[in-house]
Design a protein around this motif. Structure first.
Motif, PDB file in Angstrom:
ATOM      1  N   GLY A 274       0.729  -1.183  -0.075  1.00  0.00           N
ATOM      2  CA  GLY A 274       0.043  -0.108   0.045  1.00  0.00           C
ATOM      3  C   GLY A 274       0.822   1.499   0.054  1.00  0.00           C
ATOM      4  O   GLY A 274       0.137   2.304  -0.464  1.00  0.00           O
ATOM      5  N   ASP A 275       2.300   1.179   0.355  1.00  0.00           N
ATOM      6  CA  ASP A 275       2.809   2.487   0.401  1.00  0.00           C
ATOM      7  C   ASP A 275       3.221   3.261  -0.672  1.00  0.00           C
ATOM      8  O   ASP A 275       2.789   4.452  -0.923  1.00  0.00           O
ATOM      9  CB  ASP A 275       4.238   2.181   1.236  1.00  0.00           C
ATOM     10  N   LEU A 276       3.568   2.413  -1.904  1.00  0.00           N
ATOM     11  CA  LEU A 276       3.843   3.446  -3.090  1.00  0.00           C
ATOM     12  C   LEU A 276       2.567   3.610  -3.759  1.00  0.00           C
ATOM     13  O   LEU A 276       2.415   4.383  -4.418  1.00  0.00           O
ATOM     14  CB  LEU A 276       4.706   2.238  -3.771  1.00  0.00           C
ATOM     15  N   ALA A 277       1.592   2.718  -3.857  1.00  0.00           N
ATOM     16  CA  ALA A 277       0.104   2.734  -4.361  1.00  0.00           C
ATOM     17  C   ALA A 277      -0.302   4.069  -3.953  1.00  0.00           C
ATOM     18  O   ALA A 277      -0.954   4.911  -4.844  1.00  0.00           O
ATOM     19  CB  ALA A 277      -0.493   1.735  -4.381  1.00  0.00           C
ATOM     20  N   CYS A 278      -0.118   4.137  -2.563  1.00  0.00           N
ATOM     21  CA  CYS A 278      -0.924   5.306  -1.965  1.00  0.00           C
ATOM     22  C   CYS A 278      -0.264   6.692  -2.393  1.00  0.00           C
ATOM     23  O   CYS A 278      -1.088   7.558  -2.618  1.00  0.00           O
ATOM     24  CB  CYS A 278      -0.535   5.169  -0.499  1.00  0.00           C
ATOM     25  N   LYS A 279       1.106   6.556  -2.301  1.00  0.00           N
ATOM     26  CA  LYS A 279       1.817   8.039  -2.908  1.00  0.00           C
ATOM     27  C   LYS A 279       1.464   8.402  -4.457  1.00  0.00           C
ATOM     28  O   LYS A 279       1.220   9.323  -4.734  1.00  0.00           O
ATOM     29  CB  LYS A 279       3.214   7.716  -2.713  1.00  0.00           C
ATOM     30  N   LYS A 290      -3.913  -0.208 -10.170  1.00  0.00           N
ATOM     31  CA  LYS A 290      -5.247  -0.068  -9.897  1.00  0.00           C
ATOM     32  C   LYS A 290      -5.904  -0.512  -8.559  1.00  0.00           C
ATOM     33  O   LYS A 290      -6.572  -0.105  -8.126  1.00  0.00           O
ATOM     34  CB  LYS A 290      -5.986  -0.860 -11.072  1.00  0.00           C
ATOM     35  N   ALA A 291      -5.057  -1.321  -7.764  1.00  0.00           N
ATOM     36  CA  ALA A 291      -5.177  -1.628  -6.551  1.00  0.00           C
ATOM     37  C   ALA A 291      -4.031  -2.394  -5.458  1.00  0.00           C
ATOM     38  O   ALA A 291      -2.825  -2.341  -6.386  1.00  0.00           O
ATOM     39  CB  ALA A 291      -6.378  -2.869  -6.438  1.00  0.00           C
ATOM     40  N   THR A 292      -4.110  -2.156  -4.551  1.00  0.00           N
ATOM     41  CA  THR A 292      -3.177  -2.895  -3.548  1.00  0.00           C
ATOM     42  C   THR A 292      -3.742  -3.479  -2.451  1.00  0.00           C
ATOM     43  O   THR A 292      -4.718  -3.179  -1.979  1.00  0.00           O
ATOM     44  CB  THR A 292      -2.094  -1.649  -3.140  1.00  0.00           C
ATOM     45  N   LEU A 293      -3.163  -4.354  -2.109  1.00  0.00           N
ATOM     46  CA  LEU A 293      -3.516  -5.213  -0.682  1.00  0.00           C
ATOM     47  C   LEU A 293      -2.630  -4.476   0.522  1.00  0.00           C
ATOM     48  O   LEU A 293      -1.692  -4.757   0.783  1.00  0.00           O
ATOM     49  CB  LEU A 293      -3.251  -6.765  -0.682  1.00  0.00           C
ATOM     50  N   TRP A 294      -3.451  -3.619   1.338  1.00  0.00           N
ATOM     51  CA  TRP A 294      -3.049  -2.692   2.340  1.00  0.00           C
ATOM     52  C   TRP A 294      -2.565  -3.738   3.357  1.00  0.00           C
ATOM     53  O   TRP A 294      -3.404  -4.311   4.029  1.00  0.00           O
ATOM     54  CB  TRP A 294      -3.731  -1.773   2.725  1.00  0.00           C
ATOM     55  N   LEU A 295      -1.293  -3.552   3.955  1.00  0.00           N
ATOM     56  CA  LEU A 295      -0.720  -4.515   5.104  1.00  0.00           C
ATOM     57  C   LEU A 295      -0.419  -3.542   6.101  1.00  0.00           C
ATOM     58  O   LEU A 295       0.311  -2.357   5.919  1.00  0.00           O
ATOM     59  CB  LEU A 295       0.592  -5.051   4.711  1.00  0.00           C
ATOM     60  N   ASN A 296      -1.287  -3.353   7.143  1.00  0.00           N
ATOM     61  CA  ASN A 296      -1.091  -2.411   8.267  1.00  0.00           C
ATOM     62  C   ASN A 296       0.344  -2.955   9.001  1.00  0.00           C
ATOM     63  O   ASN A 296      -0.092  -3.720  10.060  1.00  0.00           O
ATOM     64  CB  ASN A 296      -2.335  -2.308   8.994  1.00  0.00           C
ATOM     65  N   GLY A 297       1.154  -2.347   8.907  1.00  0.00           N
ATOM     66  CA  GLY A 297       2.454  -2.696   9.679  1.00  0.00           C
ATOM     67  C   GLY A 297       2.244  -2.636  11.226  1.00  0.00           C
ATOM     68  O   GLY A 297       2.982  -3.396  12.154  1.00  0.00           O
ATOM     69  N   PRO A 331      -7.940   3.495  -5.725  1.00  0.00           N
ATOM     70  CA  PRO A 331      -7.719   4.822  -5.588  1.00  0.00           C
ATOM     71  C   PRO A 331      -9.161   5.394  -5.010  1.00  0.00           C
ATOM     72  O   PRO A 331      -8.984   6.765  -4.504  1.00  0.00           O
ATOM     73  CB  PRO A 331      -7.650   5.441  -6.839  1.00  0.00           C
ATOM     74  N   ASP A 332     -10.194   4.496  -5.085  1.00  0.00           N
ATOM     75  CA  ASP A 332     -11.482   5.341  -4.640  1.00  0.00           C
ATOM     76  C   ASP A 332     -11.766   5.132  -3.180  1.00  0.00           C
ATOM     77  O   ASP A 332     -12.549   5.629  -2.425  1.00  0.00           O
ATOM     78  CB  ASP A 332     -12.417   4.840  -5.392  1.00  0.00           C
ATOM     79  N   LEU A 339      -5.815   4.242   4.995  1.00  0.00           N
ATOM     80  CA  LEU A 339      -4.369   4.217   4.507  1.00  0.00           C
ATOM     81  C   LEU A 339      -3.964   5.445   4.270  1.00  0.00           C
ATOM     82  O   LEU A 339      -4.423   6.367   3.451  1.00  0.00           O
ATOM     83  CB  LEU A 339      -4.420   3.323   3.334  1.00  0.00           C
ATOM     84  N   ALA A 340      -2.801   5.934   5.298  1.00  0.00           N
ATOM     85  CA  ALA A 340      -2.255   7.149   5.148  1.00  0.00           C
ATOM     86  C   ALA A 340      -0.999   7.237   4.477  1.00  0.00           C
ATOM     87  O   ALA A 340      -0.207   6.315   4.465  1.00  0.00           O
ATOM     88  CB  ALA A 340      -2.017   7.940   6.325  1.00  0.00           C
ATOM     89  N   CYS A 341      -0.815   7.956   3.456  1.00  0.00           N
ATOM     90  CA  CYS A 341       0.592   8.015   2.533  1.00  0.00           C
ATOM     91  C   CYS A 341       1.718   8.756   3.640  1.00  0.00           C
ATOM     92  O   CYS A 341       1.638   9.837   4.014  1.00  0.00           O
ATOM     93  CB  CYS A 341       0.344   8.837   1.445  1.00  0.00           C
ATOM     94  N   GLY A 342       2.841   8.119   3.538  1.00  0.00           N
ATOM     95  CA  GLY A 342       4.060   8.905   4.375  1.00  0.00           C
ATOM     96  C   GLY A 342       4.780   9.862   3.626  1.00  0.00           C
ATOM     97  O   GLY A 342       4.474   9.944   2.359  1.00  0.00           O
TER      98      GLY A 342
END
Length: 342
Positions: A274-279, A290-297, A331-332, A339-342
């Motif tokens: 999720g980190d790079l997709a978010c950015k 188009k999508a990412t599986l977010w892993l909450n570290g 993206p939606d 998910l917050a972008c760093g």
């Protein structure tokens, strides 16, 4: 996730392989029964400046504060040769437990041997290591050190399902499409993800599509370079699906395709982390991701510290594996998912 040559740890591995023998990974984290006194835990992370691992560290620190214990975070970067030195330093500083994310699994037996000799419980997060072999993929299940993280198989299945959903909505033809799967091929958790994606893709209605496997070092730059060569060798392909071990591989693959002239509408990239997709999404630019599986570290870090605390304080044995939850985002939906972008 570039890696330095493994020669720096080769001598140590030769010494420990015979010493460790066939000890069980479940026996490796020593420490006996419940223990009293101050608790200091060392958390050694590869790539600690990456957004995912920053979140993992934050979750670990919060849990340690809640438990009233001391937590020491160490950034190993991508330096395999630094790993054993950092483990020995933690032992010298009277660590009661060590949690580690190794830069490379080949150092695993040396890490295991050092912790066992010191009588210190050892737990991995995210990536696996083996008691007596450099590659966890070659390791008996009983000899894999207990791990906190995510299920590689389940993650790959989620990626495959989402890719099928996006493919079926695209109107693409199978004969005009290829799948590129990019990952570091000696990292077992990466292999678990990639191997599970294609069966899930087909089970969700995806057709038979040729898969091009690309070995990388799990960094965007290397993935971009390797996928660029693949694209050059497959110029007739009109549409590409990209998946792999993480966002780094997918971002690199998508970048290579876009640099080769493919429009975002002709790319379906489904990442993990999720980190790079978010950015990319927060920048507001159209992208093939188009999508990412977010892993909450943060959840992994907290669970790792809690598990280590329970082992030290109460003598509770580690589970062979313990998993945190994942969330597929687009993206939606990524903002509403948290998910917050760093």
């Amino acid at each position: 996730m570039s890696l330095k040559p493994r020669a720096a740890v080769a001598a140590a591995l030769l010494l420990v392989l015979s010493a460790v023998g066939c000890d069980s990974g479940k026996e490796t984290p020593a420490g006996g029964g419940p223990q009293n006194g101050p608790i200091k835990i060392y958390y050694l992370q590869k790539q600690a400046t990456q957004d995912y691992f920053i979140g993992e560290a934050a979750g670990a620190k919060k849990k340690a504060a809640d438990l009233g214990i001391e937590l020491v975070l160490v950034d190993l970067g991508n330096d395999t040769s630094k790993t054993l030195d950092s483990v020995n330093a933690a032992i010298a500083q009277k660590a009661r437990g060590i949690v580690i994310v190794v830069p490379d699994p080949s150092v695993g037996p040396a890490v295991v041997s050092a912790a066992k000799a010191a009588g210190i419980p050892l737990l991995t997060s995210d990536d696996q290591i083996c008691v007596n072999k450099p590659s966890p993929a070659d390791c008996a299940k009983a000899d894999v050190v207990p791990r906190i993280g995510f299920s590689g198989t389940q993650m790959g299945e989620e990626v495959g399902k989402k890719a099928a959903e996006l493919y079926l909505a695209s109107g693409w033809k199978p004969e005009e499409t290829r799948i590129v799967a990019a990952w570091k091929q000696d990292v077992s958790v990466c292999g678990d993800r990639v191997k599970a994606a294609l069966p899930a893709f087909k089970a969700a209605g995806g057709p038979d599509i040729k898969v091009v496997e690309v070995g990388t070092d799990n960094t965007p730059t290397d993935a971009a370079n390797k996928v660029a060569a693949t694209v050059t060798a497959n110029k007739a392909v009109k549409n590409w699906i990209v998946w792999g071990c993480n966002d780094e591989n997918v971002t690199g693959g998508v970048t290579a395709l876009e640099n080769a002239g493919y429009r975002p509408d002709n790319i379906i990239g489904v990442g993990i982390n999720g980190d790079l997709a978010c950015k990319a999404w927060s920048a507001g630019k159209a992208t093939g991701t188009k999508a990412t599986l977010w892993l909450n570290g943060g959840e992994v870090g907290a669970l790792a510290v809690q598990s280590m605390y329970d082992k030290i304080k109460n003598g509770k044995e580690f589970a062979a594996e313990a998993f945190a939850k994942t969330t597929m985002v687009t993206p939606d939906t990524y903002k509403s998912a948290g998910l917050a972008c760093g």
